[in-house]
Design a protein around this motif. Sequence first.
Motif, mmCIF file in Angstrom:
data_model
loop_
_atom_site.group_PDB
_atom_site.id
_atom_site.type_symbol
_atom_site.label_atom_id
_atom_site.label_comp_id
_atom_site.label_asym_id
_atom_site.label_seq_id
_atom_site.Cartn_x
_atom_site.Cartn_y
_atom_site.Cartn_z
ATOM 1 N N THR A 184 3.960 -17.324 -13.348
ATOM 2 C CA THR A 184 3.002 -17.203 -13.198
ATOM 3 C C THR A 184 3.084 -15.033 -12.309
ATOM 4 N N ARG A 185 3.341 -14.751 -11.105
ATOM 5 C CA ARG A 185 4.378 -14.045 -10.888
ATOM 6 C C ARG A 185 4.778 -13.058 -12.413
ATOM 7 N N ASP A 186 6.141 -13.366 -13.098
ATOM 8 C CA ASP A 186 6.831 -12.784 -13.679
ATOM 9 C C ASP A 186 5.842 -12.455 -15.010
ATOM 10 N N LEU A 187 5.090 -13.256 -15.093
ATOM 11 C CA LEU A 187 3.897 -13.220 -15.648
ATOM 12 C C LEU A 187 3.211 -11.839 -15.930
ATOM 13 N N LEU A 188 2.504 -11.870 -14.664
ATOM 14 C CA LEU A 188 1.353 -10.941 -14.109
ATOM 15 C C LEU A 188 2.474 -10.066 -14.356
ATOM 16 N N ALA A 189 3.515 -9.495 -13.726
ATOM 17 C CA ALA A 189 4.338 -8.410 -14.145
ATOM 18 C C ALA A 189 4.600 -7.537 -15.053
ATOM 19 N N ASP A 190 4.821 -8.584 -15.633
ATOM 20 C CA ASP A 190 5.438 -8.592 -16.968
ATOM 21 C C ASP A 190 4.255 -7.552 -18.698
ATOM 22 N N LEU A 246 1.201 -7.295 -17.225
ATOM 23 C CA LEU A 246 0.256 -6.925 -16.408
ATOM 24 C C LEU A 246 0.483 -6.040 -15.235
ATOM 25 N N GLY A 247 1.414 -5.694 -15.085
ATOM 26 C CA GLY A 247 2.399 -5.018 -14.109
ATOM 27 C C GLY A 247 1.621 -5.091 -12.616
ATOM 28 N N ILE A 248 1.230 -5.837 -12.393
ATOM 29 C CA ILE A 248 0.733 -6.761 -10.932
ATOM 30 C C ILE A 248 0.698 -7.775 -10.414
#
Length: 447
Positions: free
Chosen positions: A215-221, A223-225
């Motif tokens: 989930t953290r990787d998905l949000l970073a890739d 949405l950049g958050i």
Amino acid sequence: MEFQLLGPFAARHEGRQVLVGSRRQERCLLAVLLLHAGRAVATERLIDLLWDGDPPASARATVHTYVGRLRAALRPYGVPVETRYDGYAVERDQHLIDAQEFTALVGQAAAAADPAERIRLYDDALGLWRGELLADVADERLRTRLGGRLAELRLSAVEQRAEAQLAMGLHDRVAADLTPPLEEHPARERLVGARMTALYRMGRQADALQLYDRTRDLLADELGIEPGRALRTLHERILSADPRLDRPPVPVYAVRVGDQWLPWSTSGHPALEFCNTYAGWGGERLPGSDWLRGYATLAVWAGHLDLIEDRQVTRLREQALRQPAEAAAVLAEARRLRTDLYSCLTDPQDGRAFKAVAAAVEDAARLSVFTRGEDGLGRWQPSPSAGLRLPVCAVARSAGELLADPRRFTVRGCPSRDCGWLFLDESGRRRWCSLATCGAKRSAGGR
């Protein structure tokens, strides 16, 4: 008439499907009016929705033609399409619309204090969905424009149901139920948090941490958050094996009977025990304090107190699964009887409560048979013809017997604000109920 919008569009009259609208756009127009039932939808708004902002010159006349055809198709079923100002409307109260029923059930679930009742209502609400909104008459863009609020409410219901399930220790079910919605909404942090908690409680700490990393990787890739504070805190607690994340404790003052949690027996009489299926009569209604969470609990409790036979418990539970609406109505009747009986026993001057209980006792008497027991003695018992109401009839008979017994005047209520359970005090010396902890709390406070 019944209209189904939560999935492929369908219209039914007396259980039979009715063809309404020969064209997809006609059914789509009717669906728009049903989603706004009770309110007028302007013709310009209908045109914009049906042609997605690029209408033909004949759009207004075409809408008028569609409405005429719908009126002709719906007239035999008593569903008028009214002209209001420069638009059209379908009345709200003349038929069933699953989208409205869904919204009402979600509201009831959110207001329910008991987690089991909340889960039941959310299950009923989510069970109305048979697919995407208007799956066969609306494209993705129109579906988003029409049903954005419903889609969000559906996701919120899934999240809140999962949290109620976790509160009851149903983590296995949460882990399974949340797999499909998370595949569709992998960045939905509340869903992620609920499934992480469920996985951790199942002993799958590594899987819970892996879900967080994805989930953290998905949000970073995308949405950049970074994950929100709540999800980060949950991650830290899982890493440290915080004991607060463990499975919720069992209900206080409860005993496990089969697959149900029941309150301890404390009073010495079935009618009083029935009142004691709710703890906290004198104070605020606390979540988890009501053991009558479902029909199965009522049936098992009645069997546990020998008000009905074990074989009847099994039969009633099977029947309740086949007739959930009737079972829910009986459970509601049982709760009303419990409230009236408690008022009747704690306030002998409450004539309204006595009349309510008396009516239940008389009804139970009409549904009773005189049978011979294994000990050779005859006794009155509720007739199997009572159906799902059998446990309520059994309790009502017990209540009638207590109200006709001089011991009724020795009934006392535990004075603890968090308890209020009833018990027989024939000695005249008891003050607290037999849980003892109520008096201990008061003693600790200086009494």
